[in-house]
Every structure is written in structure tokens, then in C-alpha cells.
Design an enzyme around this catalytic site. Structure first.
Site, PDB file in Angstrom:
ATOM      1  N   TYR A   1     -27.304   7.817   5.843  1.00 21.86           N
ATOM      2  CA  TYR A   1     -27.527   6.653   6.708  1.00 21.86           C
ATOM      3  C   TYR A   1     -26.578   6.720   7.910  1.00 21.86           C
ATOM      4  O   TYR A   1     -25.554   7.392   7.873  1.00 21.86           O
ATOM      5  CB  TYR A   1     -27.338   5.330   5.935  1.00 21.86           C
ATOM      6  CG  TYR A   1     -26.071   5.216   5.111  1.00 21.86           C
ATOM      7  CD1 TYR A   1     -24.869   4.797   5.680  1.00 21.86           C
ATOM      8  CD2 TYR A   1     -26.079   5.520   3.746  1.00 21.86           C
ATOM      9  CE1 TYR A   1     -23.713   4.674   4.916  1.00 21.86           C
ATOM     10  CE2 TYR A   1     -24.922   5.402   2.979  1.00 21.86           C
ATOM     11  CZ  TYR A   1     -23.735   4.983   3.576  1.00 21.86           C
ATOM     12  OH  TYR A   1     -22.595   4.866   2.813  1.00 21.86           O
TER      13      TYR A   1
ATOM     14  N   ARG B   1     -16.182   4.081   6.631  1.00 19.38           N
ATOM     15  CA  ARG B   1     -15.138   3.407   5.842  1.00 19.38           C
ATOM     16  C   ARG B   1     -13.915   3.045   6.671  1.00 19.38           C
ATOM     17  O   ARG B   1     -13.286   2.014   6.452  1.00 19.38           O
ATOM     18  CB  ARG B   1     -14.699   4.312   4.686  1.00 19.38           C
ATOM     19  CG  ARG B   1     -15.631   4.259   3.533  1.00 19.38           C
ATOM     20  CD  ARG B   1     -15.226   5.309   2.506  1.00 19.38           C
ATOM     21  NE  ARG B   1     -16.183   5.335   1.444  1.00 19.38           N
ATOM     22  CZ  ARG B   1     -16.020   4.736   0.260  1.00 19.38           C
ATOM     23  NH1 ARG B   1     -14.919   4.118  -0.018  1.00 19.38           N
ATOM     24  NH2 ARG B   1     -16.961   4.784  -0.650  1.00 19.38           N
TER      25      ARG B   1
ATOM     26  N   ASP C   1     -11.943  -1.028  -8.392  1.00 17.28           N
ATOM     27  CA  ASP C   1     -11.989   0.208  -9.182  1.00 17.28           C
ATOM     28  C   ASP C   1     -10.873   0.272 -10.226  1.00 17.28           C
ATOM     29  O   ASP C   1     -10.967   1.020 -11.195  1.00 17.28           O
ATOM     30  CB  ASP C   1     -11.873   1.437  -8.264  1.00 17.28           C
ATOM     31  CG  ASP C   1     -13.215   1.820  -7.657  1.00 17.28           C
ATOM     32  OD1 ASP C   1     -14.175   1.031  -7.791  1.00 17.28           O
ATOM     33  OD2 ASP C   1     -13.304   2.906  -7.049  1.00 17.28           O
TER      34      ASP C   1
ATOM     35  N   GLU D   1       0.858  -1.192   0.000  1.00 18.52           N
ATOM     36  CA  GLU D   1       0.000   0.000   0.000  1.00 18.52           C
ATOM     37  C   GLU D   1       0.895   1.244   0.000  1.00 18.52           C
ATOM     38  O   GLU D   1       1.848   1.339   0.772  1.00 18.52           O
ATOM     39  CB  GLU D   1      -0.908  -0.033   1.251  1.00 18.52           C
ATOM     40  CG  GLU D   1      -1.557   1.281   1.636  1.00 18.52           C
ATOM     41  CD  GLU D   1      -2.456   1.883   0.555  1.00 18.52           C
ATOM     42  OE1 GLU D   1      -3.200   1.146  -0.095  1.00 18.52           O
ATOM     43  OE2 GLU D   1      -2.374   3.122   0.357  1.00 18.52           O
ATOM     44  N   GLN D   2       0.530   2.215  -0.846  1.00 19.12           N
ATOM     45  CA  GLN D   2       1.373   3.409  -0.968  1.00 19.12           C
ATOM     46  C   GLN D   2       1.353   4.293   0.284  1.00 19.12           C
ATOM     47  O   GLN D   2       2.356   4.923   0.622  1.00 19.12           O
ATOM     48  CB  GLN D   2       0.947   4.229  -2.185  1.00 19.12           C
ATOM     49  CG  GLN D   2      -0.452   4.806  -2.087  1.00 19.12           C
ATOM     50  CD  GLN D   2      -0.858   5.631  -3.313  1.00 19.12           C
ATOM     51  OE1 GLN D   2      -0.081   5.777  -4.236  1.00 19.12           O
ATOM     52  NE2 GLN D   2      -2.053   6.150  -3.303  1.00 19.12           N
TER      53      GLN D   2
HETATM   54  C1  LIG Z   1     -19.703   8.805  -3.091  1.00 17.54           C
HETATM   55  C2  LIG Z   1     -19.378   7.370  -3.171  1.00 17.54           C
HETATM   56  C3  LIG Z   1     -20.128   6.478  -2.445  1.00 17.54           C
HETATM   57  C4  LIG Z   1     -19.880   5.105  -2.561  1.00 17.54           C
HETATM   58  N1  LIG Z   1     -20.649   4.239  -1.846  1.00 17.54           N
HETATM   59  C5  LIG Z   1     -20.451   2.913  -1.974  1.00 17.54           C
HETATM   60  C6  LIG Z   1     -21.242   1.990  -1.238  1.00 17.54           C
HETATM   61  O1  LIG Z   1     -22.104   2.387  -0.452  1.00 17.54           O
HETATM   62  N2  LIG Z   1     -21.020   0.654  -1.401  1.00 17.54           N
HETATM   63  C7  LIG Z   1     -20.037   0.195  -2.244  1.00 17.54           C
HETATM   64  O2  LIG Z   1     -19.883  -1.049  -2.365  1.00 17.54           O
HETATM   65  N3  LIG Z   1     -19.248   1.043  -2.938  1.00 17.54           N
HETATM   66  C8  LIG Z   1     -19.425   2.379  -2.828  1.00 17.54           C
HETATM   67  N4  LIG Z   1     -18.632   3.255  -3.510  1.00 17.54           N
HETATM   68  C9  LIG Z   1     -17.556   2.727  -4.368  1.00 17.54           C
HETATM   69  C10 LIG Z   1     -16.338   2.341  -3.539  1.00 17.54           C
HETATM   70  O3  LIG Z   1     -15.909   3.433  -2.754  1.00 17.54           O
HETATM   71  C11 LIG Z   1     -15.195   1.902  -4.427  1.00 17.54           C
HETATM   72  O4  LIG Z   1     -15.673   1.110  -5.477  1.00 17.54           O
HETATM   73  C12 LIG Z   1     -14.190   1.095  -3.617  1.00 17.54           C
HETATM   74  O5  LIG Z   1     -13.640   1.866  -2.587  1.00 17.54           O
HETATM   75  C13 LIG Z   1     -13.095   0.547  -4.518  1.00 17.54           C
HETATM   76  O6  LIG Z   1     -12.177  -0.162  -3.743  1.00 17.54           O
HETATM   77  P1  LIG Z   1     -10.752  -0.522  -4.311  1.00 17.54           P
HETATM   78  O7  LIG Z   1     -10.067  -1.253  -3.202  1.00 17.54           O
HETATM   79  O8  LIG Z   1     -10.882  -1.147  -5.645  1.00 17.54           O
HETATM   80  O9  LIG Z   1     -10.044   0.888  -4.578  1.00 17.54           O
HETATM   81  P2  LIG Z   1      -9.646   2.041  -3.541  1.00 17.54           P
HETATM   82  O10 LIG Z   1     -10.593   2.115  -2.429  1.00 17.54           O
HETATM   83  O11 LIG Z   1      -9.419   3.258  -4.364  1.00 17.54           O
HETATM   84  O12 LIG Z   1      -8.254   1.537  -2.940  1.00 17.54           O
HETATM   85  C14 LIG Z   1      -7.076   1.580  -3.701  1.00 17.54           C
HETATM   86  C15 LIG Z   1      -5.888   1.516  -2.745  1.00 17.54           C
HETATM   87  O13 LIG Z   1      -4.699   1.415  -3.518  1.00 17.54           O
HETATM   88  C16 LIG Z   1      -3.734   2.315  -3.031  1.00 17.54           C
HETATM   89  N5  LIG Z   1      -2.857   2.664  -4.160  1.00 17.54           N
HETATM   90  C17 LIG Z   1      -3.136   3.463  -5.211  1.00 17.54           C
HETATM   91  N6  LIG Z   1      -2.082   3.531  -6.037  1.00 17.54           N
HETATM   92  C18 LIG Z   1      -1.099   2.758  -5.495  1.00 17.54           C
HETATM   93  C19 LIG Z   1       0.238   2.428  -5.874  1.00 17.54           C
HETATM   94  N7  LIG Z   1       0.804   2.936  -6.997  1.00 17.54           N
HETATM   95  N8  LIG Z   1       0.958   1.591  -5.085  1.00 17.54           N
HETATM   96  C20 LIG Z   1       0.422   1.071  -3.945  1.00 17.54           C
HETATM   97  N9  LIG Z   1      -0.842   1.385  -3.522  1.00 17.54           N
HETATM   98  C21 LIG Z   1      -1.596   2.194  -4.287  1.00 17.54           C
HETATM   99  C22 LIG Z   1      -4.551   3.488  -2.509  1.00 17.54           C
HETATM  100  O14 LIG Z   1      -3.817   4.261  -1.576  1.00 17.54           O
HETATM  101  C23 LIG Z   1      -5.731   2.777  -1.892  1.00 17.54           C
HETATM  102  O15 LIG Z   1      -5.492   2.391  -0.553  1.00 17.54           O
HETATM  103  C24 LIG Z   1     -18.849   4.640  -3.408  1.00 17.54           C
HETATM  104  C25 LIG Z   1     -18.061   5.543  -4.125  1.00 17.54           C
HETATM  105  C26 LIG Z   1     -18.324   6.899  -4.001  1.00 17.54           C
HETATM  106  C27 LIG Z   1     -17.461   7.857  -4.782  1.00 17.54           C
END
Ligand SMILES: Cc1cc2nc3c(=O)[nH]c(=O)nc-3n(C[C@H](O)[C@H](O)[C@H](O)COP(=O)(O)OP(=O)(O)OC[C@H]3O[C@@H](n4cnc5c(N)ncnc54)[C@H](O)[C@@H]3O)c2cc1C
Length: 391
Positions: free
Chosen positions: A212, A106, A290, A32-33
Site C-alpha cells: 500500500y 511508521r 506488544d 524510551e531506550q
Molecule cells: C510486518 C508487520 C506488519 C504490521 N502491520 C501492522 C498494521 O498494519 N497495523 C497495526 O495496527 N499493527 C501492525 N503491526 C503490529 C505493530 O507493529 C505492533 O503491534 C506495534 O508496533 C506494537 O507497538 P508497541 O508500542 O506495543 O511496541 P513497539 O512498537 O515494539 O515499541 C516498544 C518501544 O519500547 C522501547 N523499549 C523496549 N525495551 C525498552 C526498555 N527496556 N526501556 C525503555 N524502552 C524500551 C522500544 O525501543 C520501542 O520504542 C505489524 C507488525 C509487523 C511485524
């Protein structure tokens, strides 16, 4: 020797994937960065399709401690508060789908996931800068000068994924035209509003508002989303002005105005998405969450789908540890259509939620009044799905 996996990104997707991969007996490390695992001050809804998978990781006690279980989902009109749809989310849903619906802060969810990953397997302060594939091995390079070798690299590094850029080339996320203000309101500031423990969604012309309870009902998470915002920066930490939110929602129902007036502060960000990727995998590097399928939040499924990805990937690697390419091909074949469907439904909901008052909105309201149950027929495709059932 067990398969070595490097997960890049310690967000909800990366951490839950790591837990699934560890449970499958693989040799997993997360990079993790950030200097520590930290999530922003916002809420997240976790539906049964994802909570079921987290329970299997032994996380139910911690989830019950920090999560709030909403009784219903309540869709309302922006101005007069009229109910458009009210559907159960509480015990009925848990009985039907075998797992509860939760609301989390979160940070609570990220911490409970991180606490379950053995310390020596979680490497903070490691920002991925490059990848090198040679034969069946991949080397991940970090900005602190270190590197790690693995049989498989999983890019769980979010919408700005470096892993995605390295394997498929640069491509900017698209600004969707929607901007969001969020606020986290202490319960004592809004006691007079007497708000039910439910998932509330208010729809109005050009915007909607979701709120909520989180953190054992000590805080109310509020998200105000509007079209044609003048904000395009995608940062979770940019401050906004509460007065601007109030101005934009000045004609909305008193509950919405009351919530906004109680904001201790507000943060603003722009919603981005990306076009569907032709493929998620290149050699021994694949993506999840994502990084490969960012979606608008109008189905509350982005994190849930990331959690599903990790469970599916782990089940497939467990089933075919000696054939990583086939496991990855099957992973994509199983996961991509579902994630793409949810991206599309989320985008369609944006239009539905933001309709101007008029004939289309009236049609929507009528349809909502007759289709709002959380029955198997209605929502089974989403909540009943078991992403780990891969055979
Ligand atoms: C307003 C809003 C409300 C939402 N509500 C919901 C909800 O109610 N329910 C739901 O299921 N989803 C919800 N989402 C979507 C959800 O937030 C995301 O889909 C989810 O957080 C994606 O998780 P992830 O682990 O793929 O990416 P992220 O949460 O973006 O995590 C990526 C991680 O990778 C790290 N990283 C990035 N680049 C590097 C690198 N080069 N080297 C090492 N580490 C790195 C980052 O620091 C981070 O910790 C919502 C989104 C928004 C914008």
C-alpha cells in the site's frame, strides 16, 4: 496531586497511551531506550477503531497531512491476480464508523505522536533495567544510572518487554515459522504498474504479499511473508537479498514481481508471538501493546490494539483516580478478551492466507467472494468498538 505514571517505551503504543493519560489529567513521563524516537522504514495500517482515538487527541490535522486514505481493500490470487474480494475502505467506511482508515509510514506516525508529547515529559536514552515496588509506589531504574518514581508503571516496551520479564519472569517469544521481507519503493520506480490507492493483499501457497501507498503516495510499502523461512532473527534492521525475494516469488503475478524488482533494498525478519498471559498486571505495574499481546500482522491490528489499550487505561484511571487497583483490574477485564480474540483471528488468517492451491483454497475463495463487505454486521465488532467507552 494527580497520579504519577511512568510509561516505559516510546513506540506507537507508549506514545499514544501517554497522550491519552495526559489528556486525562495525569502526571505522565515516557522513558524510551533509544537515543531518539525513530521508527523503521515500514508501513502501518490504522483502522477506524484506532484512528478515532487518535483524532480525539487532536491529531487529525497531522494524520491527514501524512496519512494516505485507501479507497478499498483488494484481496487477490497470487498467480493470475483474480479478485477474491474487494471491499470499500474509503468514504463509505468513514461515514459508517465515524473515522477514516489510514496508511502511514511508521516514522511519520511515530513523529506526529512524539511531537504532541511535551518535550520535558519524553526521556530518550532511558533503558529500563529494573523495577521496585514498595507500598503504592514503584521505582523504575534505568541503565544510565537514573531512576524515576511513580504511582503506576505502564510497560509499553514491545514484544521483548523488560517490564514483563521483571514482573512475570523470563519467557522467550516463539518463532512462528513465518519470515518477512519488506521493501519501500519510490513511486517513480513503479509508475508503469499503475497501482490503485488501496490495501492490496495477494494470497498464494505458503505465502502472501501486502502492499500500500504511504508518505503522501511517494512510497509503496511492500511486505512479502512466507512460511518455512530459514530466517529466525527478529530484527527490523537485518538486510536481505532482493534476489532471494524474487526467487521465492518468481511464479507470482507480474505486479508482485515488478514491485520486488523495484526494491531499492530489502530487510528481513522473523515473525514471533507469545502465548496468552494469565494476567497483565502485578501490583502497580501493568502492560500494554506488544508487551502483553503481540500478534501476527494478518489483521493489521497490533498497533491499533496498543492504541486502544492506552485509551481504555486513561479513561479508567480518570474515572477512578483513587482506586488504581480496581482501575487496573477493569482494564484487564475489558481489554484482554478483545486482544486475545485478535491474536487468534490473526493466527487463523495466517493459515487462510497461505493455503496451498486445492479444495480448501477453493472453499476459502468462495467464502471470500460472498463475505467481503465492510458492513456493520461484518466488521462492526472491530471498527465500531470505542475502547475509551469504559463505563
Ligand atoms: C510486518 C508487520 C506488519 C504490521 N502491520 C501492522 C498494521 O498494519 N497495523 C497495526 O495496527 N499493527 C501492525 N503491526 C503490529 C505493530 O507493529 C505492533 O503491534 C506495534 O508496533 C506494537 O507497538 P508497541 O508500542 O506495543 O511496541 P513497539 O512498537 O515494539 O515499541 C516498544 C518501544 O519500547 C522501547 N523499549 C523496549 N525495551 C525498552 C526498555 N527496556 N526501556 C525503555 N524502552 C524500551 C522500544 O525501543 C520501542 O520504542 C505489524 C507488525 C509487523 C511485524
Amino acid at each position: 496531586m494527580s497520579l504519577q505514571v511512568a510509561v516505559i517505551g516510546g513506540g506507537i503504543g507508549g506514545l499514544s497511551a501517554a497522550l491519552n493519560l495526559l489528556k486525562a489529567g495525569l502526571d505522565v513521563h515516557v522513558y524510551e531506550q533509544a537515543p531518539r524516537i525513530a521508527e523503521i522504514g515500514a508501513g502501518i495500517q490504522i483502522s477506524p477503531n484506532a484512528s478515532r482515538l487518535l483524532h480525539r487527541l487532536g491529531l487529525k490535522p497531522a494524520m491527514d497531512q501524512f496519512g494516505v486514505r485507501p479507497l478499498a481493500v483488494h484481496q487477490r490470487r497470487w498467480q493470475d491476480g483474480r479478485t477474491l474480494q474487494r471491499a470499500p475502505l474509503g468514504p463509505e467506511v468513514e461515514t459508517l464508523f465515524g473515522a477514516p482508515y489510514y496508511h502511514f509510514h511508521r516514522a511519520d506516525l511515530a513523529n506526529l505522536l512524539a511531537d504532541a508529547v511535551p518535550r520535558e515529559r519524553l526521556h530518550v536514552g532511558h533503558k529500563l533495567v529494573g523495577l521496585e515496588q514498595r507500598g503504592d509506589r514503584v521505582t523504575a531504574k534505568f541503565d544510565n544510572g537514573t531512576s524515576a518514581e511513580a504511582d503506576l508503571v505502564v510497560g509499553a516496551d514491545g514484544i521483548h518487554s523488560r517490564v514483563r520479564t521483571v514482573i512475570f519472569g523470563p519467557e522467550k517469544p516463539r518463532y512462528t515459522g513465518c519470515m518477512v521481507w519488506r521493501g519501500m519503493v519510490p513511486a517513480e520506480r513503479i509508475a508503469h504498474l499503475d497501482i490503485e490507492v488501496a490495501s492490496h493483499n495477494w494470497m498464494g501457497p505458503g505465502g502472501h504479499c501486502v502492499h500500500y501507498w504511504v508518505s503522501a503516495k511517494r512510497l509503496m510499502n511492500v511486505v512479502c511473508c512466507v512460511e518455512h523461512g530459514n530466517w529466525t532473527a527478529e530484527s527490523w534492521t537485518d538486510r536481505g537479498n532482493v534476489a532471494d525475494v524474487l526467487e521465492r516469488y518468481k511464479d507470482w503475478h507480474p505486479i508482485i514481481r515488478g514491485l520486488i524488482e523495484a526494491f531499492p533494498e530489502t530487510y528481513v525478519w522473523a515473525l514471533h508471538d507469545r502465548a496468552e498471559l494469565p494476567s497483565w498486571t502485578a501490583g502497580r505495574v501493568t502492560l500494554l501493546g506488544d508487551a502483553c499481546h503481540p500478534m501476527l500482522p494478518m489483521m493489521a491490528q497490533g498497533a491499533a490494539q496498543a492504541i486502544e489499550d492506552g485509551a481504555a487505561l486513561a479513561a479508567l484511571l480518570k474515572a477512578m483516580p483513587d482506586d488504581v487497583p480496581s482501575a487496573l483490574a477493569r482494564y484487564e477485564a475489558l481489554r484482554k478478551p478483545r486482544a486475545t480474540r485478535l491474536q487468534d483471528v490473526s493466527t487463523a488468517n495466517r493459515t487462510r492466507f497461505h493455503l496451498p492451491d486445492g479444495p480448501e483454497q477453493q472453499q476459502r475463495d468462495q467464502a471470500m467472494a460472498t463475505s467481503g463487505d465492510r458492513s456493520l454486521a461484518n466488521i462492526g465488532w472491530l471498527y465500531q468498538h470505542d475502547a475509551a467507552a469504559v463505563s
